[in-house]
Design an enzyme around this catalytic site. Structure first.
Site, PDB file in Angstrom:
ATOM      1  N   PHE A 160       0.833  -1.273  -0.080  1.00  0.00           N
ATOM      2  CA  PHE A 160       0.063   0.018  -0.084  1.00  0.00           C
ATOM      3  C   PHE A 160       0.777   1.247  -0.057  1.00  0.00           C
ATOM      4  O   PHE A 160       0.586   2.327   0.543  1.00  0.00           O
ATOM      5  CB  PHE A 160      -0.994  -0.173   1.258  1.00  0.00           C
ATOM      6  CG  PHE A 160      -2.207  -0.829   0.674  1.00  0.00           C
ATOM      7  CD1 PHE A 160      -2.171  -2.195   0.293  1.00  0.00           C
ATOM      8  CD2 PHE A 160      -3.342   0.049   0.539  1.00  0.00           C
ATOM      9  CE1 PHE A 160      -3.425  -2.567  -0.208  1.00  0.00           C
ATOM     10  CE2 PHE A 160      -4.594  -0.607  -0.042  1.00  0.00           C
ATOM     11  CZ  PHE A 160      -4.560  -1.843  -0.218  1.00  0.00           C
TER      12      PHE A 160
ATOM     13  N   GLY B 197       0.444   6.890  -7.134  1.00  0.00           N
ATOM     14  CA  GLY B 197      -0.260   6.951  -8.571  1.00  0.00           C
ATOM     15  C   GLY B 197      -1.230   7.639  -8.148  1.00  0.00           C
ATOM     16  O   GLY B 197      -1.373   8.612  -7.667  1.00  0.00           O
TER      17      GLY B 197
ATOM     18  N   GLY C 286      -9.709   4.526  -4.992  1.00  0.00           N
ATOM     19  CA  GLY C 286     -11.007   4.848  -5.404  1.00  0.00           C
ATOM     20  C   GLY C 286     -11.893   3.675  -4.775  1.00  0.00           C
ATOM     21  O   GLY C 286     -11.373   2.843  -3.895  1.00  0.00           O
TER      22      GLY C 286
ATOM     23  N   CYS D  29     -15.221   1.323  -1.222  1.00  0.00           N
ATOM     24  CA  CYS D  29     -14.925   1.443   0.271  1.00  0.00           C
ATOM     25  C   CYS D  29     -14.062   2.504   0.588  1.00  0.00           C
ATOM     26  O   CYS D  29     -14.612   3.468   1.577  1.00  0.00           O
ATOM     27  CB  CYS D  29     -14.141  -0.059   0.537  1.00  0.00           C
ATOM     28  SG  CYS D  29     -15.277  -1.420  -0.017  1.00  0.00           S
TER      29      CYS D  29
HETATM   30  C1  UGA Z   1     -10.494  -2.467   0.892  1.00  0.00           C
HETATM   31  C2  UGA Z   1      -9.611  -2.854   1.686  1.00  0.00           C
HETATM   32  O1  UGA Z   1      -8.508  -3.418   1.222  1.00  0.00           O
HETATM   33  C3  UGA Z   1     -10.284  -4.238   2.296  1.00  0.00           C
HETATM   34  O2  UGA Z   1      -9.454  -4.855   3.288  1.00  0.00           O
HETATM   35  C4  UGA Z   1     -11.740  -3.961   2.720  1.00  0.00           C
HETATM   36  O3  UGA Z   1     -12.319  -4.922   3.121  1.00  0.00           O
HETATM   37  C5  UGA Z   1     -12.588  -3.334   1.516  1.00  0.00           C
HETATM   38  O4  UGA Z   1     -11.672  -2.156   1.145  1.00  0.00           O
HETATM   39  C6  UGA Z   1     -14.072  -3.097   2.019  1.00  0.00           C
HETATM   40  O5  UGA Z   1     -14.060  -2.263   2.921  1.00  0.00           O
HETATM   41  O6  UGA Z   1     -15.063  -3.739   1.615  1.00  0.00           O
HETATM   42  P1  UGA Z   1     -10.597  -2.736  -1.940  1.00  0.00           P
HETATM   43  O7  UGA Z   1     -11.749  -1.637  -2.063  1.00  0.00           O
HETATM   44  O8  UGA Z   1     -11.270  -4.130  -2.634  1.00  0.00           O
HETATM   45  O9  UGA Z   1     -10.552  -3.136  -0.571  1.00  0.00           O
HETATM   46  O10 UGA Z   1      -9.613  -2.264  -2.562  1.00  0.00           O
HETATM   47  P2  UGA Z   1      -8.058  -2.344  -2.286  1.00  0.00           P
HETATM   48  O11 UGA Z   1      -7.348  -3.253  -2.666  1.00  0.00           O
HETATM   49  O12 UGA Z   1      -7.763  -1.764  -0.869  1.00  0.00           O
HETATM   50  O13 UGA Z   1      -7.549  -0.891  -3.123  1.00  0.00           O
HETATM   51  C7  UGA Z   1      -8.406   0.529  -2.777  1.00  0.00           C
HETATM   52  C8  UGA Z   1      -7.636   1.479  -3.823  1.00  0.00           C
HETATM   53  O14 UGA Z   1      -6.467   2.165  -3.502  1.00  0.00           O
HETATM   54  C9  UGA Z   1      -7.626   0.855  -5.150  1.00  0.00           C
HETATM   55  O15 UGA Z   1      -8.123   2.152  -5.843  1.00  0.00           O
HETATM   56  C10 UGA Z   1      -6.081   0.906  -5.503  1.00  0.00           C
HETATM   57  O16 UGA Z   1      -5.817   1.133  -6.816  1.00  0.00           O
HETATM   58  C11 UGA Z   1      -5.611   1.924  -4.572  1.00  0.00           C
HETATM   59  N1  UGA Z   1      -4.262   1.691  -4.289  1.00  0.00           N
HETATM   60  C12 UGA Z   1      -3.844   0.372  -3.542  1.00  0.00           C
HETATM   61  C13 UGA Z   1      -3.116   2.586  -4.166  1.00  0.00           C
HETATM   62  O17 UGA Z   1      -3.362   3.385  -5.066  1.00  0.00           O
HETATM   63  N2  UGA Z   1      -1.986   2.367  -3.840  1.00  0.00           N
HETATM   64  C14 UGA Z   1      -1.609   1.230  -3.149  1.00  0.00           C
HETATM   65  O18 UGA Z   1      -0.566   0.903  -2.916  1.00  0.00           O
HETATM   66  C15 UGA Z   1      -2.703   0.142  -2.886  1.00  0.00           C
END
Ligand code: UGA
Length: 436
Positions: A252, A256, A260, A263
């Site tokens: 994380f 970038g 979005g 959640c």
């Molecule tokens: C997120 C949480 O990671 C889950 O643990 C949680 O259960 C879920 O929300 C929820 O509340 O239901 P999710 O929305 O599937 O999961 O997506 P993530 O993998 O967390 O990514 C979220 C956003 O952050 C994406 O747009 C991703 O591109 C961005 N991101 C992630 C970054 O810009 N940089 C990073 O290093 C990691």
């Protein structure tokens, strides 16, 4: 174990199918007849790797069925609440309409000793209020059992979660609730999955604070990217170097276009709104800055495109690679990628967007956009190429092959996911975020 899952969206459909896959007898209930018809045929209403397979296999065993009739919840011992809690229109707070409707609809079908297990993300204090409602209307109990699944890995995260949290009442009622949840999650518990047994408020807060922490981590690295940009530093190397510290960790920390989805954005806003209601707004005021940093990255990517085209994008051909909020998902809720495409279109650019899975929902929401599932078609004649969702097929694009179809030779890497040296070697001008 017999269980019902109320709400069959991203969370509920995956939960229902995964519970059946684990051997339970599950009925998934939703008011959306079209969604229930699809699920009953074993078709996933959205893209989620592994979900169609477990839907089909569990339906075939007879352990999984779907219904629009809340009466079908009767006879289940555990009832999961998995409905959405979107951002309230025109406000920051969460909209609890669907949670309240699910509980009201379920109460007449609850039997003594049943357990209602809340999975939806709710403002702290909601469970205590719902517990009173349930006990006034039935002999059932409430537990708060937050879900931490990530889209794209949802099946795996549900079947083998990294931790389980039970928010339960005290005394005998709590022991009964715990025993039922232990039976639900017997497989995960047998593999020593960490379990935190706590009260309602802690369980509710665990969920929102986890998402707030993840959002903060991403905005932290994006803030460092902004500083890197004015100093000539490289944020990806910075992330690697600080990530080697086990207390920080590399996950994380990908700078970038920002976060979005359905959640993180709405959860940090709802958390802020709830803290303000509780008179503790200052405790999480930093989340407003986290939100602002995040939204700024979209402006930044759009500005890089404008600059790359000499200050005017009008009628310039821009290939936008990505629409989903992240790879391995067709979810476009609050997607930075889609936002960038819409804004460039609004500035008069001739935008063609592509995504392996999200063109169908994107077309529904933004019929004005020109969309294709064919990456090469999107790249044809492009003056600028912008990568905004790091799908594997975009990361692995051959810069020489892209140069052969594009008109210009400028690539904006909105996810810092491309091999910058390879693109430069192929004659491209490469611009990442927070990279020299
Ligand atoms: C997120 C949480 O990671 C889950 O643990 C949680 O259960 C879920 O929300 C929820 O509340 O239901 P999710 O929305 O599937 O999961 O997506 P993530 O993998 O967390 O990514 C979220 C956003 O952050 C994406 O747009 C991703 O591109 C961005 N991101 C992630 C970054 O810009 N940089 C990073 O290093 C990691």
């Amino acid at each position: 174990m017999k269980m019902s899952v109320i709400g069959c969206g991203y969370l509920g459909a995956v939960h229902a199918a995964s519970m059946a896959e684990l051997g339970h007898d599950v009925v998934g209930i939703d008011v959306d007849a079209a969604k229930i018809a699809m699920l009953s045929r074993g078709e996933a209403p959205f893209f989620e790797p592994g979900l169609p397979e477990i839907l089909t296999s569990s339906i075939a065993t007879g352990r999984l069925r779907f219904s629009t009739d809340m009466a079908d919840a009767q006879g289940s011992q555990v009832h999961f609440i998995a409905v959405g809690t979107p951002q309230r229109k025109g406000e920051q707070a969460a909209d609890l309409t669907y949670v309240n409707a699910a509980i009201d609809g379920l109460i007449p079908f609850l039997s003594d000793g049943d357990l209602v297990a809340g999975k939806s993300t709710v403002p702290v204090g909601t469970a205590a209020r719902l517990a009173e409602k349930i006990s006034a209307g039935s002999g059932a109990l409430l537990a708060w059992n937050p879900e931490f699944l990530r889209e794209g890995f949802a099946v795996q995260d549900t079947i083998a979660p990294d931790r389980l949290v039970y928010g339960i009442p005290s005394g005998d009622a709590g022991s009964h609730a715990k025993a039922l949840l232990d039976e639900v999650y017997a497989t995960a518990l047998s593999k020593d999955t960490p379990l935190v047994v706590t009260d309602y408020a802690t369980a509710e807060l665990v969920k929102v604070s986890a998402n707030a922490f993840l959002a903060t981590k991403i905005s932290f690295i994006n803030a460092m990217a902004e500083i890197a940009e004015v100093t000539g530093a490289d944020v990806t190397q910075l992330a690697d170097a600080i990530g080697f510290d086990a207390r920080i960790g590399r996950k994380f920390l990908n700078a970038g276009v920002g976060f979005g989805g359905g959640c993180l954005p709405k959860d940090i806003r709802a958390f802020t709104a709830r803290a303000e209601e509780l008179g503790r707004g200052e405790s999480v005021a930093f989340l407003k800055e986290v939100d602002a940093i995040n939204l700024r990255q979209r402006d930044r990517v759009v500005q890089l495109v404008v600059d790359a085209l000499g200050g005017n994008v009008y009628q310039k051909k821009v290939a936008v690679l990505g629409l989903a909020f992240k790879p391995n998902s067709d979810d476009i809720r609050d997607s930075p990628a889609l936002d960038v495409a819409v804004r460039l279109h609004g500035l008069g650019a001739d935008v063609t967007s592509t995504d392996p899975e999200a063109t169908v929902p994107a077309r529904r929401l933004h019929p004005q956009l020109s969309l294709t599932e064919d990456t090469m078609e999107a790249l044809e004649g492009a003056d600028v190429v912008v990568v905004v969702t790091e799908w594997k097929e975009f990361r692995e694009l051959d810069p020489v092959a892209v140069a052969a179809v594009a008109r210009g030779a400028i690539v904006i890497d909105g996810r810092n996911c491309l091999d910058a040296a390879a693109w430069r070697d192929a004659g491209w001008t490469y611009r990442g975020l927070g990279r020299p």
